[in-house]
Design a protein around this motif. Structure first.
Motif, PDB file in Angstrom:
ATOM      1  N   GLY A  15       0.815  -1.208   0.000  1.00 23.57           N
ATOM      2  CA  GLY A  15       0.000   0.000   0.000  1.00 23.57           C
ATOM      3  C   GLY A  15       0.848   1.258   0.000  1.00 23.57           C
ATOM      4  O   GLY A  15       0.591   2.209  -0.755  1.00 23.57           O
ATOM      5  N   LEU A  16       1.873   1.272   0.843  1.00 21.03           N
ATOM      6  CA  LEU A  16       2.772   2.432   0.893  1.00 21.03           C
ATOM      7  C   LEU A  16       3.480   2.644  -0.441  1.00 21.03           C
ATOM      8  O   LEU A  16       3.622   3.779  -0.915  1.00 21.03           O
ATOM      9  CB  LEU A  16       3.816   2.230   1.993  1.00 21.03           C
ATOM     10  N   ILE A  17       3.936   1.548  -1.033  1.00 22.54           N
ATOM     11  CA  ILE A  17       4.665   1.646  -2.304  1.00 22.54           C
ATOM     12  C   ILE A  17       3.749   2.167  -3.406  1.00 22.54           C
ATOM     13  O   ILE A  17       4.115   3.082  -4.157  1.00 22.54           O
ATOM     14  CB  ILE A  17       5.264   0.277  -2.690  1.00 22.54           C
ATOM     15  N   LEU A  68      -5.121   8.318   3.240  1.00 23.79           N
ATOM     16  CA  LEU A  68      -5.513   8.261   1.826  1.00 23.79           C
ATOM     17  C   LEU A  68      -6.977   8.663   1.646  1.00 23.79           C
ATOM     18  O   LEU A  68      -7.306   9.437   0.731  1.00 23.79           O
ATOM     19  CB  LEU A  68      -5.266   6.839   1.318  1.00 23.79           C
ATOM     20  N   LEU A  69      -7.853   8.157   2.490  1.00 22.40           N
ATOM     21  CA  LEU A  69      -9.276   8.480   2.364  1.00 22.40           C
ATOM     22  C   LEU A  69      -9.525   9.982   2.471  1.00 22.40           C
ATOM     23  O   LEU A  69     -10.318  10.548   1.707  1.00 22.40           O
ATOM     24  CB  LEU A  69     -10.079   7.739   3.437  1.00 22.40           C
ATOM     25  N   VAL A 102      -3.384   5.470  -6.309  1.00 26.16           N
ATOM     26  CA  VAL A 102      -4.220   5.558  -5.113  1.00 26.16           C
ATOM     27  C   VAL A 102      -5.143   4.356  -4.980  1.00 26.16           C
ATOM     28  O   VAL A 102      -5.338   3.824  -3.875  1.00 26.16           O
ATOM     29  CB  VAL A 102      -5.041   6.870  -5.128  1.00 26.16           C
ATOM     30  N   GLN A 103      -5.698   3.883  -6.081  1.00 24.91           N
ATOM     31  CA  GLN A 103      -6.643   2.757  -6.016  1.00 24.91           C
ATOM     32  C   GLN A 103      -5.976   1.493  -5.492  1.00 24.91           C
ATOM     33  O   GLN A 103      -6.507   0.810  -4.605  1.00 24.91           O
ATOM     34  CB  GLN A 103      -7.252   2.504  -7.390  1.00 24.91           C
ATOM     35  N   ASP A 104      -4.807   1.157  -6.052  1.00 27.57           N
ATOM     36  CA  ASP A 104      -4.121  -0.046  -5.587  1.00 27.57           C
ATOM     37  C   ASP A 104      -3.615   0.127  -4.160  1.00 27.57           C
ATOM     38  O   ASP A 104      -3.588  -0.841  -3.390  1.00 27.57           O
ATOM     39  CB  ASP A 104      -2.964  -0.404  -6.518  1.00 27.57           C
ATOM     40  N   ALA A 105      -3.210   1.339  -3.803  1.00 29.70           N
ATOM     41  CA  ALA A 105      -2.790   1.598  -2.422  1.00 29.70           C
ATOM     42  C   ALA A 105      -3.952   1.349  -1.471  1.00 29.70           C
ATOM     43  O   ALA A 105      -3.795   0.676  -0.434  1.00 29.70           O
ATOM     44  CB  ALA A 105      -2.285   3.029  -2.281  1.00 29.70           C
ATOM     45  N   GLN A 106      -5.121   1.879  -1.823  1.00 28.48           N
ATOM     46  CA  GLN A 106      -6.303   1.678  -0.983  1.00 28.48           C
ATOM     47  C   GLN A 106      -6.631   0.187  -0.855  1.00 28.48           C
ATOM     48  O   GLN A 106      -6.921  -0.307   0.241  1.00 28.48           O
ATOM     49  CB  GLN A 106      -7.496   2.419  -1.573  1.00 28.48           C
ATOM     50  N   ASN A 107      -6.564  -0.534  -1.967  1.00 24.57           N
ATOM     51  CA  ASN A 107      -6.869  -1.964  -1.935  1.00 24.57           C
ATOM     52  C   ASN A 107      -5.922  -2.725  -1.014  1.00 24.57           C
ATOM     53  O   ASN A 107      -6.345  -3.625  -0.275  1.00 24.57           O
ATOM     54  CB  ASN A 107      -6.805  -2.548  -3.348  1.00 24.57           C
ATOM     55  N   GLN A 108      -4.649  -2.370  -1.055  1.00 22.63           N
ATOM     56  CA  GLN A 108      -3.672  -3.082  -0.222  1.00 22.63           C
ATOM     57  C   GLN A 108      -3.834  -2.740   1.261  1.00 22.63           C
ATOM     58  O   GLN A 108      -3.726  -3.616   2.124  1.00 22.63           O
ATOM     59  CB  GLN A 108      -2.250  -2.778  -0.685  1.00 22.63           C
ATOM     60  N   SER A 128      -2.509  -1.145  13.294  1.00 23.58           N
ATOM     61  CA  SER A 128      -2.747   0.302  13.369  1.00 23.58           C
ATOM     62  C   SER A 128      -2.096   1.067  12.220  1.00 23.58           C
ATOM     63  O   SER A 128      -2.661   2.046  11.717  1.00 23.58           O
ATOM     64  CB  SER A 128      -2.227   0.841  14.710  1.00 23.58           C
ATOM     65  N   HIS A 129      -0.909   0.655  11.794  1.00 25.70           N
ATOM     66  CA  HIS A 129      -0.229   1.355  10.705  1.00 25.70           C
ATOM     67  C   HIS A 129      -1.083   1.369   9.438  1.00 25.70           C
ATOM     68  O   HIS A 129      -1.157   2.380   8.739  1.00 25.70           O
ATOM     69  CB  HIS A 129       1.116   0.686  10.411  1.00 25.70           C
ATOM     70  N   ALA A 130      -1.714   0.238   9.139  1.00 24.79           N
ATOM     71  CA  ALA A 130      -2.529   0.157   7.924  1.00 24.79           C
ATOM     72  C   ALA A 130      -3.782   1.014   8.050  1.00 24.79           C
ATOM     73  O   ALA A 130      -4.220   1.636   7.074  1.00 24.79           O
ATOM     74  CB  ALA A 130      -2.901  -1.298   7.641  1.00 24.79           C
ATOM     75  N   HIS A 131      -4.361   1.069   9.245  1.00 23.81           N
ATOM     76  CA  HIS A 131      -5.518   1.955   9.453  1.00 23.81           C
ATOM     77  C   HIS A 131      -5.117   3.414   9.226  1.00 23.81           C
ATOM     78  O   HIS A 131      -5.881   4.188   8.642  1.00 23.81           O
ATOM     79  CB  HIS A 131      -6.070   1.784  10.867  1.00 23.81           C
ATOM     80  N   TYR A 132      -3.912   3.777   9.690  1.00 22.04           N
ATOM     81  CA  TYR A 132      -3.461   5.158   9.492  1.00 22.04           C
ATOM     82  C   TYR A 132      -3.267   5.446   7.998  1.00 22.04           C
ATOM     83  O   TYR A 132      -3.702   6.495   7.495  1.00 22.04           O
ATOM     84  CB  TYR A 132      -2.159   5.433  10.243  1.00 22.04           C
ATOM     85  N   GLY A 133      -2.605   4.523   7.294  1.00 23.91           N
ATOM     86  CA  GLY A 133      -2.399   4.719   5.860  1.00 23.91           C
ATOM     87  C   GLY A 133      -3.711   4.874   5.122  1.00 23.91           C
ATOM     88  O   GLY A 133      -3.857   5.735   4.247  1.00 23.91           O
ATOM     89  N   LEU A 134      -4.683   4.057   5.490  1.00 23.72           N
ATOM     90  CA  LEU A 134      -5.995   4.117   4.846  1.00 23.72           C
ATOM     91  C   LEU A 134      -6.712   5.421   5.201  1.00 23.72           C
ATOM     92  O   LEU A 134      -7.321   6.065   4.339  1.00 23.72           O
ATOM     93  CB  LEU A 134      -6.826   2.911   5.275  1.00 23.72           C
ATOM     94  N   ALA A 135      -6.622   5.840   6.480  1.00 25.14           N
ATOM     95  CA  ALA A 135      -7.264   7.094   6.901  1.00 25.14           C
ATOM     96  C   ALA A 135      -6.669   8.284   6.148  1.00 25.14           C
ATOM     97  O   ALA A 135      -7.400   9.164   5.670  1.00 25.14           O
ATOM     98  CB  ALA A 135      -7.103   7.285   8.407  1.00 25.14           C
TER      99      ALA A 135
END
Length: 220
Positions: free
Chosen positions: A132-134, A168-169, A141-147, A159-166
Motif C-alpha cells: 500500500g505504501l509503495i 488516503l481516504l 491511489v486505487q491499488d494503495a487503498q486496496n492493499q 494500526s499502521h494500515a488503518h493510518y495509511g488508509l485514513a
C-alpha cells in the motif's frame, strides 16, 4: 515485530536446515536474546553456531535481522540475499529486501520483492501494508487503498494500515467520515498508543473537534 518475523523465519527454514544439535541451546538462547533486543548477545550466539555450522540458514537470517535492526543495512542486505539464494521461496526474506528497497525509495524494486512475498504468503499482512505504501508513493491511489484494506482485513489490529488508509481516504478521496472511522479503529489497534499523536493530528486536521475514539463527527 522482531519476534513475530523471527518465528516465521524459523518455521520456514526448519524444513531446509536444522541447527547442529550440539549448538541447539546456544541457538535458542540467541533467539531469546534477539527477541529481547539484546543484539550483542544474540549476535555472539549466532556467530557461535556458524563457527560449527557455516551454512546454517537460520543463523544467517537472524544475523541479517540483527543488522537490519541496528540499521547496518548493507550488512543486512548481504545476509538476506545469501539466504534468498539458498531458499528463494521464503516470504520474510523478500519482505525485508523489499523494506530495504523501500527505505532507499527504490519503489520498483521494493514492489517486486513485496509481490514475491505476497505470492508466497498471501496472508502476510505487513506485506500488504508496505505494498500500500509503495503504490501510494507511485501515485496509484486505487491499488494503495486496496492493499491497505487487505492488510486490515487480514489483521484488524494493524494500526499502521488503518493510518495509511485514513490518510488516503481524507487527502486523496475526500472521505472524512471514512477516515475518522479508520482513525478510531487504528487507535484501538495493537500499536494505537504508539501512533496516537499521528492519529490525533490527522483527526484534528479532518475536524478540529476530534477528541478520540468516541468522536461523533459533530461539534459538542
Amino acid at each position: 515485530m522482531v519476534a513475530l518475523l523471527g518465528l516465521m523465519a524459523c518455521s520456514a527454514l526448519g524444513q531446509v536446515a536444522e541447527s547442529n544439535p550440539t549448538y541447539e541451546k546456544v541457538f535458542q538462547d540467541a533467539v531469546a536474546d534477539l527477541n529481547a533486543r539484546k543484539y550483542q548477545e544474540a549476535e555472539k550466539g549466532f556467530e557461535s553456531v556458524l563457527s560449527s555450522d557455516p551454512n546454517n540458514l537460520k543463523a544467517h537470517y537472524y544475523l541479517g535481522l540483527i543488522q537490519y535492526e541496528r540499521q547496518n543495512i548493507p550488512e543486512a542486505e548481504t545476509l538476506f540475499k545469501w539466504v534468498r539464494k539458498q531458499v528463494p521461496d521464503m516470504p520474510v526474506i523478500h519482505y525485508y529486501l523489499g523494506r530495504i528497497a523501500y527505505d532507499r525509495k527504490n519503489w520498483d524494486e521494493a514492489l517486486i520483492e513485496m509481490e514475491k512475498a505476497h505470492r508466497l504468503d498471501p496472508k502476510f499482512s505487513m506485506v500488504c501494508y508496505y505494498m500500500g505504501l509503495i503504490y501510494y508513493q507511485k501515485k496509484d491511489v486505487q491499488d494503495a487503498q486496496n492493499q491497505f484494506k487487505e492488510a486490515v482485513k487480514l489483521e484488524p489490529s494493524l494500526s499502521h494500515a488503518h493510518y495509511g488508509l485514513a490518510y488516503l481516504l481524507f487527502h486523496d478521496l475526500g472521505d472524512s467520515q471514512g477516515a475518522i472511522a479508520e482513525i478510531k479503529a487504528g487507535l484501538k489497534g495493537k500499536l494505537g498508543s504508539k501512533l496516537r499523536k499521528k492519529f490525533f493530528l490527522l483527526g484534528k486536521e479532518i475536524n478540529p473537534f476530534f477528541n478520540g475514539p468516541g468522536f461523533k463527527h459533530e461539534p459538542p
